[in-house]
Design a protein around this motif. Structure first.
Motif: not given
Length: 428
Positions: A108, A126, A151, A189
């Protein structure tokens, strides 16, 4: 210089092999190292995240330069630990601090960094477990295939490509709610799928200036034809036929320069490697990921192609003195093939005796998951060896690597026989 390399894989063996050739190199220590590094350096039984012990060792042995191989110690703040200690802060280090390492440690963070600095990348959003419903709604608007990325750090296995919206919803639930990748998937994500072919680009920077090392293409899937589960990497090729001078110029102008300028703008003092995973989409470069260190097994294909004194380059980066440095690249081709334990990347057994390492071969053999026991070399990981063949052509390099691989054996040995094959007749 006395040098400490942190790590125990094929990447670290290849780095040691290259540094050993330098006139600036006195002693090399590796913590913890493997059976291969013990042949060219002194292994030290210290864990990669035991910063106290690593610091004490550096003082005891008058270490001048620390080269951090894997991502874990970087994300955990080894540079910050050294810089905050009056006795350690003047030791040169290749590897960013904790904030810079977030380029790899948080997908992220890196995605938002790319957006802020106009680095071309796939669209993404995200989500965490508390907004799973919104994640499902977002997936309903996405065109398959859909890319789902944990992430945090997941040993190169945290990316899943779903072929339908239903599959993507099941996968994201498994990642967020069932913690498929532990804390690494506490955020996920959902990313647009980019259709193209990948190339790995390696940058060494002192935070202001940079040099670009030879590029490579790696092969992540366990099965031939790029099928099956993701691994840490089953092989690599350098140079890459579609990474033409004009394409590499686009990468430098659109990706490398904005990345370095972005780090400067955000006050992130970054001294180390930036690995940029690039997707070539119809001749245009898009960034799929950053890593804060060299790749594995790409390092094993890249190091043999660098003609420079590598310690000179590393020390210059660590000192903030890269300006004016150039990388000299050998024109020959290198093909690296990972030899792995049966069952990898799932469950596998270790402690198998490796036969054939004593033979005189033309290819380079880098150790990854190995250990010595009573003068025998045993398997000690999923990826056990990385063999690199060299030649004046891709065909020659492939012939050499597979000829050598055929001479090594242990119970359950597996390797892909198609590394580099896709590039033999690549037309773009």
């Amino acid at each position: 210089m006395n040098i400490l390399v942190i790590g125990n894989g094929g990447r670290e063996h290849a780095l040691c092999w290259k540094m050993r050739q330098s006139s600036l190199c006195d002693q090399i220590f590796v913590a913890p190292g493997n059976a291969g590094t013990s042949l060219i350096a002194e292994n030290v039984p210290i864990g990669i995240n035991d910063f106290d012990a690593l610091g004490k060792f550096c003082l005891e042995k008058d270490v001048d330069l620390v080269v951090v191989g894997p991502e874990g110690p970087l994300v955990n703040g080894i540079r910050d630990f050294f810089e905050q200690n009056a006795l350690l802060k003047n030791i040169l280090m290749v590897g960013p601090g904790k904030i810079g390492a977030q380029l790899e440690g948080s997908k992220d963070f890196s995605k938002q960094f790319m957006i802020r600095h106009h680095v071309p990348t796939a669209k993404a959003r995200t989500f965490n477990a508390s907004n799973l419903t919104e994640a499902f709604d977002y997936i309903s608007t996405c065109k398959p295939p859909i890319v789902l990325k944990a992430d945090g750090l997941a040993a190169g296995k945290g990316v899943i490509i779903s072929l339908s919206q239903g599959e993507a919803k099941a996968v994201i639930k498994e990642m967020l709610v069932n913690k498929k990748f532990g804390e690494a998937s506490s955020k996920v994500l959902i990313e647009e799928f980019l259709n193209g072919i990948e190339v790995s680009v390696f940058v060494l920077t002192d935070g202001k200036d940079y040099v670009i090392l030879p590029e490579a293409k790696d092969y992540k899937r366990i099965g031939e034809g790029d099928l099956g589960l993701n691994t840490g990497g089953m092989g690599a090729v350098s140079p890459v036929s579609f990474a033409t001078p004009s394409f590499m110029k686009k990468i430098e102008e659109r990706v490398v320069k904005p990345t370095i300028e972005g780090l400067i703008q955000e006050g992130i003092d970054y001294k180390g490697f930036i690995f940029v995973g690039i997707m070539n989409v119809g001749g245009e470069p898009f960034v799929i990921e950053y890593n804060a260190r060299m790749g594995d097994p790409e390092t094993q294909a890249v190091m043999p192609r660098i003609k420079n004194d590598f310690v000179d380059l590393l020390a210059a980066a660590a000192k903030g003195d890269l300006k004016g440095k150039q990388v000299e690249i050998d024109a020959h081709h290198a093909v690296t093939v990972a030899l792995v334990s049966g069952g990898y990347p799932g469950e596998y057994k270790t402690g198998k005796s490796i036969v054939g390492l004593e033979k005189d071969v033309d290819a380079l053999i880098f150790h990854a998951g190995t250990k010595k026991q009573n003068n025998n070399v045993l398997t000690d990981g999923g990826r056990v060896l990385a063999i690199t063949g060299k030649g004046n052509s891709l065909e020659e390099a492939r012939a050499q690597v597979y000829e050598t691989a055929a001479q090594v054996y242990w119970d359950g040995l597996y390797y892909r026989k198609d590394i580099g094959q896709d590039l033999m007749n690549y037309k773009g």
